[in-house]
Design a protein around this motif. Structure first.
Motif, PDB file in Angstrom:
ATOM      1  N   TYR A 387       0.835  -1.204   0.000  1.00 23.06           N
ATOM      2  CA  TYR A 387       0.000   0.000   0.000  1.00 23.06           C
ATOM      3  C   TYR A 387       0.870   1.255   0.000  1.00 23.06           C
ATOM      4  O   TYR A 387       0.627   2.208  -0.759  1.00 23.06           O
ATOM      5  CB  TYR A 387      -0.902  -0.034   1.237  1.00 23.06           C
ATOM      6  CG  TYR A 387      -1.862   1.117   1.360  1.00 23.06           C
ATOM      7  CD1 TYR A 387      -2.833   1.360   0.397  1.00 23.06           C
ATOM      8  CD2 TYR A 387      -1.821   1.970   2.471  1.00 23.06           C
ATOM      9  CE1 TYR A 387      -3.730   2.413   0.527  1.00 23.06           C
ATOM     10  CE2 TYR A 387      -2.706   3.020   2.609  1.00 23.06           C
ATOM     11  CZ  TYR A 387      -3.659   3.238   1.631  1.00 23.06           C
ATOM     12  OH  TYR A 387      -4.542   4.284   1.744  1.00 23.06           O
ATOM     13  N   PHE A 388       1.914   1.251   0.815  1.00 18.96           N
ATOM     14  CA  PHE A 388       2.845   2.384   0.859  1.00 18.96           C
ATOM     15  C   PHE A 388       3.543   2.550  -0.491  1.00 18.96           C
ATOM     16  O   PHE A 388       3.672   3.669  -1.008  1.00 18.96           O
ATOM     17  CB  PHE A 388       3.876   2.160   1.965  1.00 18.96           C
ATOM     18  CG  PHE A 388       4.823   3.326   2.157  1.00 18.96           C
ATOM     19  CD1 PHE A 388       4.600   4.251   3.155  1.00 18.96           C
ATOM     20  CD2 PHE A 388       5.932   3.506   1.337  1.00 18.96           C
ATOM     21  CE1 PHE A 388       5.458   5.330   3.341  1.00 18.96           C
ATOM     22  CE2 PHE A 388       6.788   4.576   1.504  1.00 18.96           C
ATOM     23  CZ  PHE A 388       6.552   5.485   2.510  1.00 18.96           C
ATOM     24  N   SER A 394       2.607   6.486  -7.182  1.00 21.01           N
ATOM     25  CA  SER A 394       1.596   7.397  -7.713  1.00 21.01           C
ATOM     26  C   SER A 394       1.978   8.846  -7.457  1.00 21.01           C
ATOM     27  O   SER A 394       1.804   9.709  -8.318  1.00 21.01           O
ATOM     28  CB  SER A 394       0.235   7.090  -7.083  1.00 21.01           C
ATOM     29  OG  SER A 394      -0.749   7.981  -7.552  1.00 21.01           O
ATOM     30  N   TYR A 395       2.524   9.135  -6.268  1.00 17.81           N
ATOM     31  CA  TYR A 395       2.928  10.494  -5.921  1.00 17.81           C
ATOM     32  C   TYR A 395       4.005  11.005  -6.872  1.00 17.81           C
ATOM     33  O   TYR A 395       4.040  12.190  -7.201  1.00 17.81           O
ATOM     34  CB  TYR A 395       3.432  10.521  -4.477  1.00 17.81           C
ATOM     35  CG  TYR A 395       3.726  11.908  -3.954  1.00 17.81           C
ATOM     36  CD1 TYR A 395       2.702  12.729  -3.512  1.00 17.81           C
ATOM     37  CD2 TYR A 395       5.024  12.401  -3.901  1.00 17.81           C
ATOM     38  CE1 TYR A 395       2.952  14.009  -3.020  1.00 17.81           C
ATOM     39  CE2 TYR A 395       5.298  13.674  -3.422  1.00 17.81           C
ATOM     40  CZ  TYR A 395       4.258  14.470  -2.979  1.00 17.81           C
ATOM     41  OH  TYR A 395       4.515  15.733  -2.506  1.00 17.81           O
ATOM     42  N   LEU A 396       4.869  10.084  -7.340  1.00 19.40           N
ATOM     43  CA  LEU A 396       5.947  10.453  -8.252  1.00 19.40           C
ATOM     44  C   LEU A 396       5.521  10.370  -9.718  1.00 19.40           C
ATOM     45  O   LEU A 396       6.354  10.507 -10.609  1.00 19.40           O
ATOM     46  CB  LEU A 396       7.167   9.557  -8.011  1.00 19.40           C
ATOM     47  CG  LEU A 396       7.802   9.675  -6.615  1.00 19.40           C
ATOM     48  CD1 LEU A 396       8.969   8.702  -6.478  1.00 19.40           C
ATOM     49  CD2 LEU A 396       8.284  11.093  -6.361  1.00 19.40           C
ATOM     50  N   GLY A 397       4.229  10.141  -9.966  1.00 24.58           N
ATOM     51  CA  GLY A 397       3.723  10.111 -11.331  1.00 24.58           C
ATOM     52  C   GLY A 397       3.882   8.785 -12.039  1.00 24.58           C
ATOM     53  O   GLY A 397       3.638   8.687 -13.241  1.00 24.58           O
ATOM     54  N   ARG A 398       4.266   7.743 -11.336  1.00 28.98           N
ATOM     55  CA  ARG A 398       4.426   6.410 -11.947  1.00 28.98           C
ATOM     56  C   ARG A 398       3.125   5.628 -11.772  1.00 28.98           C
ATOM     57  O   ARG A 398       3.039   4.664 -11.008  1.00 28.98           O
ATOM     58  CB  ARG A 398       5.583   5.669 -11.289  1.00 28.98           C
ATOM     59  CG  ARG A 398       6.891   6.442 -11.229  1.00 28.98           C
ATOM     60  CD  ARG A 398       7.863   5.699 -10.330  1.00 28.98           C
ATOM     61  NE  ARG A 398       9.060   6.470 -10.028  1.00 28.98           N
ATOM     62  CZ  ARG A 398       9.885   6.178  -9.022  1.00 28.98           C
ATOM     63  NH1 ARG A 398       9.637   5.141  -8.226  1.00 28.98           N
ATOM     64  NH2 ARG A 398      10.949   6.921  -8.793  1.00 28.98           N
ATOM     65  N   HIS A 399       2.124   6.021 -12.494  1.00 31.81           N
ATOM     66  CA  HIS A 399       0.798   5.443 -12.272  1.00 31.81           C
ATOM     67  C   HIS A 399       0.724   3.977 -12.676  1.00 31.81           C
ATOM     68  O   HIS A 399       0.038   3.192 -12.016  1.00 31.81           O
ATOM     69  CB  HIS A 399      -0.242   6.268 -13.026  1.00 31.81           C
ATOM     70  CG  HIS A 399      -0.242   7.715 -12.642  1.00 31.81           C
ATOM     71  ND1 HIS A 399      -0.330   8.135 -11.333  1.00 31.81           N
ATOM     72  CD2 HIS A 399      -0.152   8.854 -13.401  1.00 31.81           C
ATOM     73  CE1 HIS A 399      -0.307   9.458 -11.281  1.00 31.81           C
ATOM     74  NE2 HIS A 399      -0.197   9.915 -12.525  1.00 31.81           N
ATOM     75  N   ALA A 400       1.382   3.605 -13.753  1.00 36.58           N
ATOM     76  CA  ALA A 400       1.355   2.197 -14.184  1.00 36.58           C
ATOM     77  C   ALA A 400       1.967   1.294 -13.118  1.00 36.58           C
ATOM     78  O   ALA A 400       1.437   0.215 -12.814  1.00 36.58           O
ATOM     79  CB  ALA A 400       2.083   2.045 -15.508  1.00 36.58           C
ATOM     80  N   GLN A 401       3.098   1.724 -12.536  1.00 37.67           N
ATOM     81  CA  GLN A 401       3.733   0.930 -11.481  1.00 37.67           C
ATOM     82  C   GLN A 401       2.844   0.860 -10.248  1.00 37.67           C
ATOM     83  O   GLN A 401       2.749  -0.189  -9.593  1.00 37.67           O
ATOM     84  CB  GLN A 401       5.089   1.534 -11.108  1.00 37.67           C
ATOM     85  CG  GLN A 401       6.170   1.324 -12.160  1.00 37.67           C
ATOM     86  CD  GLN A 401       7.476   1.980 -11.742  1.00 37.67           C
ATOM     87  OE1 GLN A 401       7.790   3.076 -12.195  1.00 37.67           O
ATOM     88  NE2 GLN A 401       8.220   1.328 -10.889  1.00 37.67           N
ATOM     89  N   ALA A 402       2.200   1.972  -9.926  1.00 35.15           N
ATOM     90  CA  ALA A 402       1.311   1.980  -8.765  1.00 35.15           C
ATOM     91  C   ALA A 402       0.162   0.995  -8.950  1.00 35.15           C
ATOM     92  O   ALA A 402      -0.187   0.248  -8.023  1.00 35.15           O
ATOM     93  CB  ALA A 402       0.771   3.390  -8.537  1.00 35.15           C
ATOM     94  N   GLU A 404       0.166  -1.654 -10.812  1.00 34.47           N
ATOM     95  CA  GLU A 404       0.713  -3.017 -10.764  1.00 34.47           C
ATOM     96  C   GLU A 404       0.869  -3.477  -9.311  1.00 34.47           C
ATOM     97  O   GLU A 404       0.518  -4.613  -8.955  1.00 34.47           O
ATOM     98  CB  GLU A 404       2.066  -3.040 -11.482  1.00 34.47           C
ATOM     99  CG  GLU A 404       2.689  -4.412 -11.593  1.00 34.47           C
ATOM    100  CD  GLU A 404       4.027  -4.380 -12.307  1.00 34.47           C
ATOM    101  OE1 GLU A 404       4.770  -5.373 -12.202  1.00 34.47           O
ATOM    102  OE2 GLU A 404       4.339  -3.356 -12.959  1.00 34.47           O
ATOM    103  N   VAL A 405       1.386  -2.591  -8.457  1.00 35.41           N
ATOM    104  CA  VAL A 405       1.549  -2.937  -7.044  1.00 35.41           C
ATOM    105  C   VAL A 405       0.180  -3.142  -6.394  1.00 35.41           C
ATOM    106  O   VAL A 405      -0.011  -4.073  -5.583  1.00 35.41           O
ATOM    107  CB  VAL A 405       2.327  -1.815  -6.313  1.00 35.41           C
ATOM    108  CG1 VAL A 405       2.347  -2.074  -4.815  1.00 35.41           C
ATOM    109  CG2 VAL A 405       3.739  -1.720  -6.848  1.00 35.41           C
ATOM    110  N   LEU A 406      -0.789  -2.312  -6.745  1.00 31.30           N
ATOM    111  CA  LEU A 406      -2.119  -2.446  -6.163  1.00 31.30           C
ATOM    112  C   LEU A 406      -2.794  -3.754  -6.572  1.00 31.30           C
ATOM    113  O   LEU A 406      -3.527  -4.362  -5.769  1.00 31.30           O
ATOM    114  CB  LEU A 406      -2.990  -1.256  -6.570  1.00 31.30           C
ATOM    115  CG  LEU A 406      -2.717   0.052  -5.823  1.00 31.30           C
ATOM    116  CD1 LEU A 406      -3.436   1.205  -6.487  1.00 31.30           C
ATOM    117  CD2 LEU A 406      -3.150  -0.054  -4.364  1.00 31.30           C
TER     118      LEU A 406
END
Length: 861
Positions: A387-388, A394-402, A404-406
């Motif tokens: 979650y962290f 996402s805060y750094l603009g890496r939405h695709a990676q975020a 994937e982690v979610l």
């Protein structure tokens, strides 16, 4: 008696009836009061005081218009009666017209200079209107009339304080305290007054006297607030440079180990700073480390140490690792919100990412008996680490990676609402508000009784433009007997709802309902200002002076609240658009254009809500007339503009916009959008000097701001096209214009130079294109300029892309769909650039309930 007009004198019987009328009004026996007034007026129809009292009674019975007319008639019948003027003042005060009410009270005091009720009301009005010099005179008069009342002494001291005369305030308090006898221990009123006296001495710079007074009264138990004693004492000792200050601050830290202000005070007393660039930072780190050791359960010293430590040093890694691991092990959902303030330094971002990635690898080891897994690791630690990480990416603009982690986290625990909620936030940031609404709906279905989840889901529906669907959700938790969920939320002054729904209507092109909600936000802040009125008397009666002064300071900066700033700016843009194109308002009324289906739905819904509100008001009115308690009832005013069409077609849009912006010129002076909006309004009102000052203030904040660039060109064109500048301001206007834009530079060259300087900025490219249209450049050149925003070297975000798309529609460009398609390809996760048919499908999907919602965790396969 000789000075009393003959028309005012009543016979004994009627005089008794009039006194009874006053008593009946005070006890709110309105029907009996009305009958009594009619008895007097039957014999003396021109008795002004009775006429006024009858009008006052009628206003409290819901017959306001009739009552106000009678009060005016009564004042005309007896212009020298303090009762008539007092009643007229009460009427104005009831309508929140405080200035006119104060004028009436001033007139009343001319004929009865020592009337306590009128003087008290006048003092409260003067405080409300911030007329502090007049307040001092009124409070002084009250004190002379009733010197034995303690609150009059304190009130006069507060009046002097508010008027800036602290020395006189101190003298009044000293004289007041010299008259006190046998004050009991732990008397709260005396305690508050004493603390106020200490505050006055501190504000005057008399720190030694303030400290002596504080210590004496603390030992004698005259001051009951122990925390206040410790805080003030530490502050005074620090200002005096005493050796005892360090101990005083340390006592406060031990008293509340998680109060950041106490640590700041302790460090400041030692000459240390929490600024990373300060040379004393290493010493501050040492002090905080000592506190962290002495107070192991306190998080404040460890969190402050992270702020001070340099991200490139080993100290930061050594400090942040245990801090993050502790939060992840405990499963603290707000851990990222706590540390995201550290992301201002890229070095700290990298260290935090490395620590959390290492923690994820450690916590993800499956066999619980493995030697690599410590026994104190909870099974949920891995989940909260993911979650962290998602929030980090996402805060750094890496939405695709975020995302994937979610997905990994959701496959691990699909029943945690926070995961679905944050997935919705990631999609919203990535340009998929409908997908975000879908995720929030998934989260809501995990706990249908959670008001917070319901509210967040409704908010995301509004972000996706689904106003009706959001209203249906909000209705699950609002009053069932309310005309509509929106009406109930507006009554509860829900700023989030008002702003979000207004924005949704604005994005959908429904400017009437949008403007209605923006002005509702303004009304909420008007109510906040009006609500302080009762505290002017209450706080002084209760002797809560210190918190009362804090309230006044807060009220003076009330409209700096972000909700008001946003609503005022958005409403101003609509008012300016209506002034430039009156057909917007005409189309909203249905007289000059075809309404869209969404506009028709919004209008129909607003009418139904208004009809229901009117029916409920009639029922309440009928009930009030048959009620035996005879208390009367104030009905809420009828809303004669439920869908905002009258606002859109008002005859003074620019004046209304100027009134909204006026408080922001002092309360939000660092917001460049305020000065741009001020210019837009001023230049259309032909107040060119005010327009030039607004541009100068904007240039002082950011000389290269894109919107300022467009206004510079527009202002030059406006001023040069004037047949004759006004003689009084002509030279000043020419001088200010030359500072904004040099005379020898042509507008085309100025525009071209700006584009060369900011060729990689998409907002700047849009500003240049807007300027080109004002300079009457060919449309194909404007389009070519706009399309350069899609080039690889240009930084283009979704918000700017949508603004460019909207501008292409404004100039009726045939390449609008081409730009939309290329944006759709560029922003892979975004859906805002899809076709209307695709958006309709996504909107339907966003409000569809999940196929299967588990009731229990055990139901998850």
């Amino acid at each position: 008696m000789s000075d009393i007009p003959a028309a005012r004198v009543l016979p004994s019987k009627e005089s008794t009836l009039f006194k009874e009328l006053l008593s009946l009004y005070e006890t709110r026996q309105l029907k009996k009061g009305l009958k009594t007034a009619d008895q007097i007026l039957k014999k003396f129809p021109k008795h002004g005081e009775t006429t006024c009292m009858k009008g006052l009674v009628l206003t409290h019975m819901g017959r306001r218009e009739e009552g106000v007319e009678l009060v005016r008639k009564g004042v005309q019948l007896d212009l020298s009666s303090h009762i008539c003027w007092h009643v007229y003042g009460l009427i104005h005060k009831g309508e929140k017209n405080y200035r006119e009410a104060l004028k009436c009270y001033t007139q009343a005091l001319r004929y009865d200079k020592e009337n306590l009720n009128i003087l008290r009301d006048a003092a409260q009005l003067q405080t409300q209107l911030r007329i502090y010099d007049g307040l001092v005179e009124t409070r002084y008069t009250l004190l002379k009339i009733r010197p034995a009342m303690r609150q009059h002494w304190v009130a006069l001291a507060v009046a002097y304080h508010l008027n800036g005369n602290l020395t006189e305030a101190k003298k009044v308090l000293e004289h007041y305290e010299s008259t006190l006898k046998n004050v009991p221990d732990y008397d709260v009123e005396h305690s508050e007054t004493t603390l106020y006296h200490v505050r006055l001495l501190e504000d005057l710079g008399e720190f030694t006297e303030a400290l002596a007074m504080l210590d004496v009264n603390a030992k004698s138990r005259a001051i009951v607030d122990r925390t206040a004693i410790m805080e003030i004492r530490a502050r005074l000792l620090a200002k005096l440079g005493s050796n005892e200050a360090e101990h005083a601050w340390r006592v406060l830290v031990e008293h509340n180990p998680d109060c950041y202000e106490y640590y700041r005070g302790y460090l400041s007393n030692l000459g240390l700073s929490l600024d990373t660039t300060d040379p004393s930072a290493p010493q501050a780190l040492t002090v905080l480390a000592e506190f962290a050791t002495q107070l192991p359960r306190a998080t404040a010293p460890r969190r402050l140490a992270l702020t001070i430590a340099s991200g490139s040093s080993d100290d930061f890694r050594a400090l942040v690792t245990p801090y993050l691991l502790s939060g992840l092990r405990k499963g603290v959902p707000s851990l990222f919100s706590d540390v995201k303030g550290l992301y201002k330094e890229e070095a700290k971002q990298r260290v935090i990412e490395e620590v959390v990635l290492a923690a994820r690898d450690t916590f993800s080891v499956e066999p619980p008996s493995s030697s690599t897994v410590s026994t104190d690791v909870e099974p949920t630690s891995y989940l909260w680490t993911l979650y962290f990480l998602a929030q980090h990416h996402s805060y750094l603009g890496r939405h695709a990676q975020a995302l994937e982690v979610l997905e990994t986290a959701l496959s691990h625990t699909p029943t945690l609402p926070e995961l679905h909620m944050f997935k919705g936030r990631v999609l919203k940031r990535a340009g998929d508000p409908l997908g975000g609404a879908r995720c929030l709906e998934d989260a809501r279905f995990l706990d249908g009784q959670d008001r917070f989840l319901n509210t967040k889901s409704a908010k995301y529906r509004l972000r996706g433009g689904m106003v009706e669907e959001a209203s249906a959700l909000l209705g699950l938790f609002t009053k069932k007997d309310a005309p509509s969920p929106g009406a109930d939320l507006e009554d509860m002054q829900s700023l989030f709802y008002l702003v979000e729904e207004a924005d949704a209507h604005n994005r959908n092109g429904n400017f009437g309902p949008a403007l209605k909600k923006y002005m509702a936000v303004n009304k909420v802040f008007d109510d906040f200002e009006d609500d302080q009125y009762d505290f002017h008397g209450y706080s002084l009666r209760k002797f809560t002076v210190n918190i009362y002064l804090n309230l006044l300071t807060w009220e003076d900066r009330l409209r700096s609240h972000p909700a008001y700033v946003k609503a005022a700016l958005s409403a101003t843009r609509i008012f300016v658009a209506v002034h430039d194109d009156p057909s917007i308002g005409t189309a909203a009324t249905g007289n000059g254009g075809q309404l869209t289906s969404a506009q028709k739905k919004a209008k129909q819904k607003a009418k139904k809500a208004a009809q229901k509100l009117q029916e409920d008001a009639k029922k309440l009115a009928a009930a009030s007339h048959t009620n035996n308690d005879d208390k009367g009832l104030e009905l809420s005013p009828k809303d004669d503009d439920p869908d905002g069409t009258k606002l859109l077609t008002c005859t003074d849009p620019l004046e209304r916009a100027a009134n909204l912006l006026k408080p922001l010129t002092t309360l939000a002076e660092t917001n460049i959008e305020v000065w741009v909006a001020m210019y837009d309004v001023a230049v259309r009102r032909k107040k060119y000097l005010q327009a030039s000052k607004s541009l100068a203030r904007a240039a002082a904040l950011d000389a290269q701001h894109p919107e300022l660039h467009v206004r510079r060109i527009e202002f030059r064109q406006t001023v040069t096209s004037l047949p004759e500048p006004p003689q009084a301001v002509g030279p000043i206007l020419a001088e200010s214009l030359s500072k904004l834009l040099q005379d020898e530079v042509s507008l085309e060259a100025f525009n071209s130079q700006y584009l060369q300087r900011h060729a990689t900025s998409a907002p700047a490219i849009l500003a240049v294109a807007k300027a080109m249209v004002k300079l009457q450049a060919p449309r194909d050149q404007v389009e070519d300029t706009l399309f350069t925003a899609l080039e690889a070297q240009v930084t283009l975000d979704i918000k700017t892309a949508l603004a460019i798309l909207a501008f292409l529609g404004t100039i009726k460009s045939p390449r609008e769909d081409e730009f939309r398609t290329r944006c759709d390809e560029k922003f892979v996760l975004a859906t805002v650039f899809k076709s209307a048919a695709e958006l309709a499908e996504l909107r339907q999907l966003a409000i569809t309930a999940p196929q299967a919602v588990p009731d229990k965790v055990e139901d998850i396969p």
